[in-house]
Design a protein around this motif. Sequence first.
Motif, PDB file in Angstrom:
ATOM      1  N   LEU A 104     -14.040  19.889  -6.452  1.00  0.00           N
ATOM      2  CA  LEU A 104     -14.425  18.540  -6.866  1.00  0.00           C
ATOM      3  C   LEU A 104     -13.459  17.995  -7.911  1.00  0.00           C
ATOM      4  N   ARG A 105     -13.054  18.816  -8.857  1.00  0.00           N
ATOM      5  CA  ARG A 105     -12.106  18.369  -9.886  1.00  0.00           C
ATOM      6  C   ARG A 105     -10.815  17.885  -9.233  1.00  0.00           C
ATOM      7  N   ARG A 106     -10.293  18.652  -8.296  1.00  0.00           N
ATOM      8  CA  ARG A 106      -9.053  18.245  -7.613  1.00  0.00           C
ATOM      9  C   ARG A 106      -9.273  16.976  -6.789  1.00  0.00           C
ATOM     10  N   ALA A 107     -10.455  16.841  -6.185  1.00  0.00           N
ATOM     11  CA  ALA A 107     -10.762  15.652  -5.375  1.00  0.00           C
ATOM     12  C   ALA A 107     -10.850  14.396  -6.244  1.00  0.00           C
ATOM     13  N   ILE A 108     -11.433  14.516  -7.433  1.00  0.00           N
ATOM     14  CA  ILE A 108     -11.506  13.364  -8.342  1.00  0.00           C
ATOM     15  C   ILE A 108     -10.106  12.941  -8.755  1.00  0.00           C
ATOM     16  N   LEU A 109      -9.273  13.905  -9.103  1.00  0.00           N
ATOM     17  CA  LEU A 109      -7.910  13.576  -9.514  1.00  0.00           C
ATOM     18  C   LEU A 109      -7.121  12.973  -8.349  1.00  0.00           C
ATOM     19  N   ALA A 110      -7.303  13.508  -7.151  1.00  0.00           N
ATOM     20  CA  ALA A 110      -6.612  12.955  -5.973  1.00  0.00           C
ATOM     21  C   ALA A 110      -7.075  11.529  -5.707  1.00  0.00           C
ATOM     22  N   ALA A 111      -8.368  11.256  -5.897  1.00  0.00           N
ATOM     23  CA  ALA A 111      -8.887   9.894  -5.721  1.00  0.00           C
ATOM     24  C   ALA A 111      -8.236   8.952  -6.724  1.00  0.00           C
ATOM     25  N   HIS A 112      -8.094   9.400  -7.953  1.00  0.00           N
ATOM     26  CA  HIS A 112      -7.413   8.611  -8.988  1.00  0.00           C
ATOM     27  C   HIS A 112      -5.974   8.319  -8.562  1.00  0.00           C
ATOM     28  N   HIS A 113      -5.258   9.344  -8.103  1.00  0.00           N
ATOM     29  CA  HIS A 113      -3.861   9.154  -7.695  1.00  0.00           C
ATOM     30  C   HIS A 113      -3.741   8.174  -6.526  1.00  0.00           C
ATOM     31  N   ARG A 114      -4.643   8.264  -5.551  1.00  0.00           N
ATOM     32  CA  ARG A 114      -4.592   7.327  -4.424  1.00  0.00           C
ATOM     33  C   ARG A 114      -4.876   5.898  -4.885  1.00  0.00           C
ATOM     34  N   ALA A 115      -5.787   5.739  -5.838  1.00  0.00           N
ATOM     35  CA  ALA A 115      -6.096   4.408  -6.358  1.00  0.00           C
ATOM     36  C   ALA A 115      -4.912   3.832  -7.134  1.00  0.00           C
ATOM     37  N   VAL A 116      -4.234   4.665  -7.911  1.00  0.00           N
ATOM     38  CA  VAL A 116      -3.042   4.217  -8.630  1.00  0.00           C
ATOM     39  C   VAL A 116      -1.988   3.756  -7.630  1.00  0.00           C
ATOM     40  N   ARG A 117      -1.765   4.560  -6.607  1.00  0.00           N
ATOM     41  CA  ARG A 117      -0.747   4.219  -5.606  1.00  0.00           C
ATOM     42  C   ARG A 117      -1.113   2.917  -4.875  1.00  0.00           C
ATOM     43  N   ALA A 118      -2.384   2.730  -4.540  1.00  0.00           N
ATOM     44  CA  ALA A 118      -2.810   1.500  -3.866  1.00  0.00           C
ATOM     45  C   ALA A 118      -2.536   0.281  -4.743  1.00  0.00           C
ATOM     46  N   ALA A 119      -2.856   0.386  -6.022  1.00  0.00           N
ATOM     47  CA  ALA A 119      -2.633  -0.738  -6.935  1.00  0.00           C
ATOM     48  C   ALA A 119      -1.142  -1.020  -7.113  1.00  0.00           C
ATOM     49  N   LEU A 120      -0.337   0.026  -7.278  1.00  0.00           N
ATOM     50  CA  LEU A 120       1.101  -0.175  -7.454  1.00  0.00           C
ATOM     51  C   LEU A 120       1.760  -0.726  -6.194  1.00  0.00           C
ATOM     52  N   THR A 121       1.240  -0.355  -5.034  1.00  0.00           N
ATOM     53  CA  THR A 121       1.792  -0.878  -3.780  1.00  0.00           C
ATOM     54  C   THR A 121       1.597  -2.391  -3.710  1.00  0.00           C
ATOM     55  N   VAL A 122       0.426  -2.874  -4.091  1.00  0.00           N
ATOM     56  CA  VAL A 122       0.186  -4.323  -4.105  1.00  0.00           C
ATOM     57  C   VAL A 122       1.104  -4.993  -5.129  1.00  0.00           C
ATOM     58  N   LEU A 123       1.223  -4.404  -6.321  1.00  0.00           N
ATOM     59  CA  LEU A 123       2.120  -4.964  -7.333  1.00  0.00           C
ATOM     60  C   LEU A 123       3.542  -5.030  -6.799  1.00  0.00           C
ATOM     61  N   ASP A 124       3.996  -3.963  -6.180  1.00  0.00           N
ATOM     62  CA  ASP A 124       5.346  -3.894  -5.636  1.00  0.00           C
ATOM     63  C   ASP A 124       5.556  -4.940  -4.541  1.00  0.00           C
ATOM     64  N   ASP A 125       4.570  -5.099  -3.670  1.00  0.00           N
ATOM     65  CA  ASP A 125       4.682  -6.061  -2.568  1.00  0.00           C
ATOM     66  C   ASP A 125       4.659  -7.506  -3.035  1.00  0.00           C
ATOM     67  N   GLU A 126       3.898  -7.783  -4.086  1.00  0.00           N
ATOM     68  CA  GLU A 126       3.618  -9.175  -4.441  1.00  0.00           C
ATOM     69  C   GLU A 126       4.282  -9.694  -5.711  1.00  0.00           C
ATOM     70  N   ALA A 127       4.681  -8.827  -6.630  1.00  0.00           N
ATOM     71  CA  ALA A 127       5.037  -9.354  -7.947  1.00  0.00           C
ATOM     72  C   ALA A 127       6.340  -8.848  -8.546  1.00  0.00           C
ATOM     73  N   ILE A 128       7.102  -8.045  -7.839  1.00  0.00           N
ATOM     74  CA  ILE A 128       8.321  -7.497  -8.430  1.00  0.00           C
ATOM     75  C   ILE A 128       9.533  -8.272  -7.902  1.00  0.00           C
ATOM     76  N   PHE A 129      10.193  -8.943  -8.836  1.00  0.00           N
ATOM     77  CA  PHE A 129      11.358  -9.772  -8.516  1.00  0.00           C
ATOM     78  C   PHE A 129      12.485  -9.439  -9.477  1.00  0.00           C
ATOM     79  N   ALA A 130      13.719  -9.432  -8.960  1.00  0.00           N
ATOM     80  CA  ALA A 130      14.888  -9.286  -9.816  1.00  0.00           C
ATOM     81  C   ALA A 130      15.287 -10.668 -10.298  1.00  0.00           C
ATOM     82  N   ARG A 131      15.768 -10.691 -11.511  1.00  0.00           N
ATOM     83  CA  ARG A 131      16.270 -11.942 -12.064  1.00  0.00           C
ATOM     84  C   ARG A 131      17.731 -12.085 -11.677  1.00  0.00           C
ATOM     85  N   ARG A 132      18.151 -13.329 -11.520  1.00  0.00           N
ATOM     86  CA  ARG A 132      19.523 -13.599 -11.090  1.00  0.00           C
ATOM     87  C   ARG A 132      19.960 -14.946 -11.647  1.00  0.00           C
TER      88      ARG A 132
END
Length: 189
Positions: free
Chosen positions: A73-101
């Motif tokens: 269960l401890r490993r499953a909770i941590l894995a759930a946290h990691h998947r949630a972090v990755r899901a949130a960062l994927t949306v950030l990466d897809d929608e909000a990361i721009f290089a300045r030029r």
Amino acid sequence: QLTSVWFARAGNFGVKDGGEVDLDLFAQLHAGLDTNGASLLTTNGRSVEGIDITFSPAKSVSLAYALTTDEILRRAILAAHHRAVRAALTVLDDEAIFARRGHDGLAREKVIMTAALFTHDTARSEHHLDGSIFSDPLIHTHSVIYNLAVRPSDGTIGGIDTRLGPHKLCVGGIYHAHLAYELSQLGFA
């Protein structure tokens, strides 16, 4: 297991998405340098070397993780946290990361971010009223997003638009919603 992994869907700068963070490479990229010590950026000077977006669940999740004697269960909770972090960062990466030029970085170009993720399961140690010093349970992941990215239009490297304030609340909500779903699959209400 607690981890330090790369979030680098494009695999830029010699890092492998999901691979273990090499601390020397982390420091080199944080400084904006290539393997020879030369600046990776086409312009001089950055006022911000990176951004740390930290993801933390509700305290009850950290307590369930810390107090269970069930290692699966401890490993499953941590894995759930990691998947949630990755899901949130994927949306950030897809929608909000721009290089300045361009002049004063006013033009923006969509890029893929490179970040190092460091997960901890306790807060900093603190002095308590009884004189003891200890850390509270606190699962959290520091997502250090580098202020540099490869521009797809010409392959040059530029700083990212670090004004992510409005997006932080959104990705925080995505993290919490995804984590709630993941935890419900483990039987939590």
